[in-house]
Design a protein around this motif. Structure first.
Motif, mmCIF file in Angstrom:
data_model
loop_
_atom_site.group_PDB
_atom_site.id
_atom_site.type_symbol
_atom_site.label_atom_id
_atom_site.label_comp_id
_atom_site.label_asym_id
_atom_site.label_seq_id
_atom_site.Cartn_x
_atom_site.Cartn_y
_atom_site.Cartn_z
ATOM 1 N N ARG A 31 0.805 -1.220 0.000
ATOM 2 C CA ARG A 31 0.000 0.000 0.000
ATOM 3 C C ARG A 31 0.834 1.264 0.000
ATOM 4 N NH1 ARG A 31 -4.305 -1.365 4.867
ATOM 5 N NH2 ARG A 31 -4.999 -3.397 4.092
ATOM 6 N N TYR A 32 2.116 1.145 0.315
ATOM 7 C CA TYR A 32 2.922 2.331 0.587
ATOM 8 C C TYR A 32 4.149 2.423 -0.311
ATOM 9 C CZ TYR A 32 0.115 2.515 4.810
ATOM 10 O OH TYR A 32 -0.939 2.573 5.679
ATOM 11 N N ALA A 33 4.537 3.666 -0.568
ATOM 12 C CA ALA A 33 5.811 3.896 -1.243
ATOM 13 C C ALA A 33 6.958 3.515 -0.314
ATOM 14 C CB ALA A 33 5.922 5.355 -1.645
ATOM 15 N N MET A 34 8.069 3.164 -0.917
ATOM 16 C CA MET A 34 9.267 2.803 -0.169
ATOM 17 C C MET A 34 10.436 3.657 -0.647
ATOM 18 S SD MET A 34 8.477 0.400 1.978
ATOM 19 C CE MET A 34 10.093 -0.228 2.442
ATOM 20 N N GLY A 35 11.366 3.909 0.249
ATOM 21 C CA GLY A 35 12.514 4.723 -0.114
ATOM 22 C C GLY A 35 13.814 4.176 0.436
ATOM 23 N N TRP A 36 14.881 4.635 -0.181
ATOM 24 C CA TRP A 36 16.229 4.375 0.312
ATOM 25 C C TRP A 36 16.899 5.712 0.622
ATOM 26 C CZ3 TRP A 36 18.312 -0.293 1.517
ATOM 27 C CH2 TRP A 36 17.715 -1.442 0.987
ATOM 28 N N PHE A 37 17.559 5.774 1.758
ATOM 29 C CA PHE A 37 18.330 6.927 2.162
ATOM 30 C C PHE A 37 19.734 6.433 2.544
ATOM 31 C CE2 PHE A 37 15.197 10.398 2.615
ATOM 32 C CZ PHE A 37 14.039 9.677 2.395
ATOM 33 N N LYS A 43 27.980 13.441 7.893
ATOM 34 C CA LYS A 43 27.021 14.096 6.993
ATOM 35 C C LYS A 43 25.589 13.770 7.410
ATOM 36 C CE LYS A 43 29.997 14.273 2.914
ATOM 37 N NZ LYS A 43 30.089 14.003 1.456
ATOM 38 N N GLU A 44 24.668 14.573 6.909
ATOM 39 C CA GLU A 44 23.267 14.324 7.185
ATOM 40 C C GLU A 44 22.732 13.190 6.307
ATOM 41 O OE1 GLU A 44 21.919 18.831 8.571
ATOM 42 O OE2 GLU A 44 21.043 17.909 6.785
ATOM 43 N N ARG A 45 21.670 12.586 6.780
ATOM 44 C CA ARG A 45 21.019 11.551 5.985
ATOM 45 C C ARG A 45 20.451 12.177 4.717
ATOM 46 N NH1 ARG A 45 17.208 7.276 9.032
ATOM 47 N NH2 ARG A 45 19.123 7.333 10.270
ATOM 48 N N GLU A 46 20.632 11.505 3.585
ATOM 49 C CA GLU A 46 20.172 12.050 2.319
ATOM 50 C C GLU A 46 19.354 11.037 1.541
ATOM 51 O OE1 GLU A 46 23.362 13.142 -0.320
ATOM 52 O OE2 GLU A 46 24.188 11.108 -0.403
ATOM 53 N N PHE A 47 18.458 11.557 0.760
ATOM 54 C CA PHE A 47 17.599 10.746 -0.097
ATOM 55 C C PHE A 47 18.404 10.099 -1.210
ATOM 56 C CE2 PHE A 47 14.014 9.501 -2.564
ATOM 57 C CZ PHE A 47 14.267 9.870 -3.880
ATOM 58 N N VAL A 48 18.079 8.852 -1.514
ATOM 59 C CA VAL A 48 18.729 8.142 -2.612
ATOM 60 C C VAL A 48 17.709 7.804 -3.702
ATOM 61 C CG1 VAL A 48 19.971 6.045 -3.288
ATOM 62 C CG2 VAL A 48 20.495 7.164 -1.104
ATOM 63 N N ALA A 49 16.637 7.098 -3.326
ATOM 64 C CA ALA A 49 15.662 6.661 -4.320
ATOM 65 C C ALA A 49 14.346 6.334 -3.628
ATOM 66 C CB ALA A 49 16.168 5.431 -5.066
ATOM 67 N N ALA A 50 13.266 6.369 -4.409
ATOM 68 C CA ALA A 50 11.953 6.013 -3.896
ATOM 69 C C ALA A 50 11.151 5.345 -4.990
ATOM 70 C CB ALA A 50 11.214 7.240 -3.366
ATOM 71 N N ALA A 51 10.229 4.478 -4.571
ATOM 72 C CA ALA A 51 9.342 3.793 -5.507
ATOM 73 C C ALA A 51 7.918 3.883 -4.969
ATOM 74 C CB ALA A 51 9.755 2.335 -5.673
ATOM 75 N N SER A 63 22.616 12.441 -7.823
ATOM 76 C CA SER A 63 23.933 11.830 -7.648
ATOM 77 C C SER A 63 23.961 10.345 -7.995
ATOM 78 C CB SER A 63 24.415 12.030 -6.211
ATOM 79 O OG SER A 63 23.499 11.443 -5.301
ATOM 80 N N VAL A 64 22.795 9.706 -8.044
ATOM 81 C CA VAL A 64 22.760 8.262 -8.322
ATOM 82 C C VAL A 64 21.982 7.935 -9.592
ATOM 83 C CG1 VAL A 64 22.893 7.808 -5.849
ATOM 84 C CG2 VAL A 64 20.669 7.705 -6.998
ATOM 85 N N LYS A 65 21.365 8.914 -10.182
ATOM 86 C CA LYS A 65 20.546 8.674 -11.372
ATOM 87 C C LYS A 65 21.390 8.060 -12.479
ATOM 88 C CE LYS A 65 17.424 11.722 -11.728
ATOM 89 N NZ LYS A 65 16.701 13.006 -11.945
ATOM 90 N N GLY A 66 20.867 7.000 -13.069
ATOM 91 C CA GLY A 66 21.582 6.311 -14.127
ATOM 92 C C GLY A 66 22.510 5.213 -13.632
ATOM 93 N N ARG A 67 22.762 5.185 -12.321
ATOM 94 C CA ARG A 67 23.639 4.154 -11.757
ATOM 95 C C ARG A 67 22.872 3.214 -10.815
ATOM 96 N NH1 ARG A 67 27.575 5.548 -8.336
ATOM 97 N NH2 ARG A 67 26.514 7.449 -7.581
ATOM 98 N N PHE A 68 21.893 3.753 -10.116
ATOM 99 C CA PHE A 68 21.123 2.974 -9.143
ATOM 100 C C PHE A 68 19.714 2.728 -9.689
ATOM 101 C CE2 PHE A 68 23.372 4.407 -4.944
ATOM 102 C CZ PHE A 68 24.604 4.087 -5.507
ATOM 103 N N THR A 69 19.139 1.589 -9.310
ATOM 104 C CA THR A 69 17.776 1.262 -9.683
ATOM 105 C C THR A 69 17.029 0.710 -8.482
ATOM 106 O OG1 THR A 69 18.463 0.713 -11.949
ATOM 107 C CG2 THR A 69 16.300 -0.075 -11.230
ATOM 108 N N ILE A 70 15.902 1.326 -8.177
ATOM 109 C CA ILE A 70 15.045 0.831 -7.108
ATOM 110 C C ILE A 70 13.944 -0.016 -7.734
ATOM 111 C CG2 ILE A 70 13.592 2.906 -7.109
ATOM 112 C CD1 ILE A 70 13.256 2.519 -4.062
ATOM 113 N N SER A 71 13.618 -1.109 -7.077
ATOM 114 C CA SER A 71 12.521 -1.963 -7.529
ATOM 115 C C SER A 71 11.900 -2.623 -6.307
ATOM 116 C CB SER A 71 13.022 -3.017 -8.528
ATOM 117 O OG SER A 71 13.974 -3.872 -7.910
ATOM 118 N N ARG A 72 10.730 -3.218 -6.514
ATOM 119 C CA ARG A 72 10.077 -3.876 -5.400
ATOM 120 C C ARG A 72 9.326 -5.097 -5.892
ATOM 121 N NH1 ARG A 72 6.356 0.427 -2.717
ATOM 122 N NH2 ARG A 72 5.604 -1.384 -1.507
#
Length: 126
Positions: A31-37, A43-51, A63-72
């Protein structure tokens, strides 16, 4: 209570790949979106990806676009982060989190996430 457990971190050379997994407990995962930080030392916690809830919509930090892929995989209550072409600056503790929303519209804001995993260390050597 929702529990999130990350795995798949480790030490890798620059240019290498890792796949992180995050297994969620409970019956509401889909039911919910998921994210990676991530959070690097000092350093402070930073957003990486969300689905989104279905995985059909995703969002990435520049900074990660094109290199990282989020999936579920909602059947397995698991979200993944495939990380390719890793760089030393990707070194951090990576956290998965469950959003309070089903979309990624607010996915970059850590305050929109209700549950967090304990984190998994990713170290990229040069």
């Amino acid at each position: 209570q929702v529990q999130l457990v990350e795995s798949g971190g480790g030490l890798v050379q620059a240019g290498g790949s890792l796949r992180l997994s995050c297994a969620a407990s409970g019956r509401t995962f889909s039911r919910y979106a998921m994210g990676w930080f991530r959070q690097a030392p000092g350093k402070e916690r930073e957003f990486v990806a969300a689905a989104s809830w279905s995985g059909g919509t995703t969002d990435y930090a520049d900074s990660v676009k094109g290199r990282f892929t989020i999936s579920r995989d909602n059947a397995k209550n698991t979200v993944y982060l495939q990380m390719n072409s890793l760089k030393p600056e990707d070194t951090a503790v990576y956290y998965c989190a469950r959003s309070s929303w089903n979309t990624v519209v607010r996915g970059r804001d850590a305050l929109q996430y209700s549950y967090w995993g304990q984190g998994t260390q990713v170290t990229v050597s040069s």
